[in-house]
Design a protein around this motif. Sequence first.
Motif, PDB file in Angstrom:
ATOM      1  N   ASN A   1      -5.893   5.769  -6.081  1.00  0.00           N
ATOM      2  CA  ASN A   1      -5.219   4.698  -6.791  1.00  0.00           C
ATOM      3  C   ASN A   1      -4.301   3.968  -5.811  1.00  0.00           C
ATOM      4  N   ALA A   2      -3.022   3.862  -6.096  1.00  0.00           N
ATOM      5  CA  ALA A   2      -2.142   3.147  -5.188  1.00  0.00           C
ATOM      6  C   ALA A   2      -2.039   3.860  -3.841  1.00  0.00           C
ATOM      7  N   MET A   3      -2.082   3.071  -2.780  1.00  0.00           N
ATOM      8  CA  MET A   3      -1.898   3.581  -1.420  1.00  0.00           C
ATOM      9  C   MET A   3      -0.900   2.672  -0.722  1.00  0.00           C
ATOM     10  N   GLY A   4      -0.033   3.254   0.081  1.00  0.00           N
ATOM     11  CA  GLY A   4       0.979   2.413   0.693  1.00  0.00           C
ATOM     12  C   GLY A   4       1.600   3.019   1.928  1.00  0.00           C
TER      13      GLY A   4
ATOM     14  N   ARG B   1      14.336   6.401   3.438  1.00  0.00           N
ATOM     15  CA  ARG B   1      12.952   5.945   3.480  1.00  0.00           C
ATOM     16  C   ARG B   1      12.795   4.743   2.538  1.00  0.00           C
ATOM     17  N   GLU B   2      12.071   3.728   3.010  1.00  0.00           N
ATOM     18  CA  GLU B   2      11.897   2.515   2.222  1.00  0.00           C
ATOM     19  C   GLU B   2      10.440   2.111   2.163  1.00  0.00           C
ATOM     20  N   LEU B   3      10.093   1.433   1.081  1.00  0.00           N
ATOM     21  CA  LEU B   3       8.739   0.924   0.917  1.00  0.00           C
ATOM     22  C   LEU B   3       8.511  -0.245   1.867  1.00  0.00           C
ATOM     23  N   VAL B   4       7.372  -0.228   2.541  1.00  0.00           N
ATOM     24  CA  VAL B   4       6.975  -1.332   3.401  1.00  0.00           C
ATOM     25  C   VAL B   4       5.941  -2.196   2.690  1.00  0.00           C
ATOM     26  N   ALA B   5       4.876  -1.554   2.225  1.00  0.00           N
ATOM     27  CA  ALA B   5       3.798  -2.282   1.551  1.00  0.00           C
ATOM     28  C   ALA B   5       2.980  -1.304   0.729  1.00  0.00           C
ATOM     29  N   VAL B   6       2.385  -1.815  -0.339  1.00  0.00           N
ATOM     30  CA  VAL B   6       1.557  -0.985  -1.203  1.00  0.00           C
ATOM     31  C   VAL B   6       0.386  -1.814  -1.701  1.00  0.00           C
TER      32      VAL B   6
ATOM     33  N   THR C   1       0.325  -6.908   7.087  1.00  0.00           N
ATOM     34  CA  THR C   1      -0.754  -7.018   6.104  1.00  0.00           C
ATOM     35  C   THR C   1      -1.307  -5.629   5.813  1.00  0.00           C
ATOM     36  N   ILE C   2      -1.329  -5.278   4.538  1.00  0.00           N
ATOM     37  CA  ILE C   2      -1.904  -3.993   4.123  1.00  0.00           C
ATOM     38  C   ILE C   2      -3.312  -4.245   3.602  1.00  0.00           C
ATOM     39  N   SER C   3      -4.226  -3.335   3.922  1.00  0.00           N
ATOM     40  CA  SER C   3      -5.593  -3.433   3.425  1.00  0.00           C
ATOM     41  C   SER C   3      -6.133  -2.021   3.242  1.00  0.00           C
ATOM     42  N   ARG C   4      -7.285  -1.925   2.592  1.00  0.00           N
ATOM     43  CA  ARG C   4      -7.857  -0.604   2.338  1.00  0.00           C
ATOM     44  C   ARG C   4      -9.366  -0.670   2.310  1.00  0.00           C
ATOM     45  N   ASP C   5      -9.961   0.475   2.609  1.00  0.00           N
ATOM     46  CA  ASP C   5     -11.401   0.661   2.508  1.00  0.00           C
ATOM     47  C   ASP C   5     -11.600   1.768   1.485  1.00  0.00           C
TER      48      ASP C   5
ATOM     49  N   CYS D   1       2.430   7.292   5.427  1.00  0.00           N
ATOM     50  CA  CYS D   1       1.418   6.886   4.459  1.00  0.00           C
ATOM     51  C   CYS D   1       1.650   7.656   3.157  1.00  0.00           C
ATOM     52  N   ASN D   2       1.435   6.979   2.038  1.00  0.00           N
ATOM     53  CA  ASN D   2       1.540   7.617   0.724  1.00  0.00           C
ATOM     54  C   ASN D   2       0.339   7.208  -0.105  1.00  0.00           C
ATOM     55  N   ALA D   3      -0.215   8.156  -0.844  1.00  0.00           N
ATOM     56  CA  ALA D   3      -1.380   7.831  -1.663  1.00  0.00           C
ATOM     57  C   ALA D   3      -1.355   8.624  -2.953  1.00  0.00           C
TER      58      ALA D   3
END
Length: 123
Positions: free
Chosen positions: A32-35, A45-50, A68-72, A95-97
């Motif tokens: 699901n969400a990855m960031g 710790r702070e969020l960069v992108a999700v 830029t965040i992207s995913r495969d 990384c968080n997923a």
Amino acid sequence: QVQLVESGGGLVQPGGSLRLSCAASGNIVSANAMGWYRQAPGKQRELVAVTTSGGSTNYADSVKGRFTISRDNAKNTVYLQMNSLKPEDTAVYYCNANLVSLVGSAYIESGHWGQGTQVTVSS
């Protein structure tokens, strides 16, 4: 058992670029969400992108227009392309997923963290 493995950190001069990768492996049905988060010395710790499984993205104001965040989804991998890097981007990037696993006959979603990768921006 699930594992997140990050790569791509390092030392770069101001204005340079780096690309981080995070691959999830193990008992994974879907992601699901990855960031990406980061933690600088002495700071929280702070969020960069999700990014969501549907491709929606959200960025911290400090990195908008530069990262830029992207995913495969087929590879359960998330990327972070970092351009125009600044010294204040120096931190350990994590990384968080949120991953769905099959446990017995049940689908269980749980959050996972990578081990972190150091990004240093300095001349």
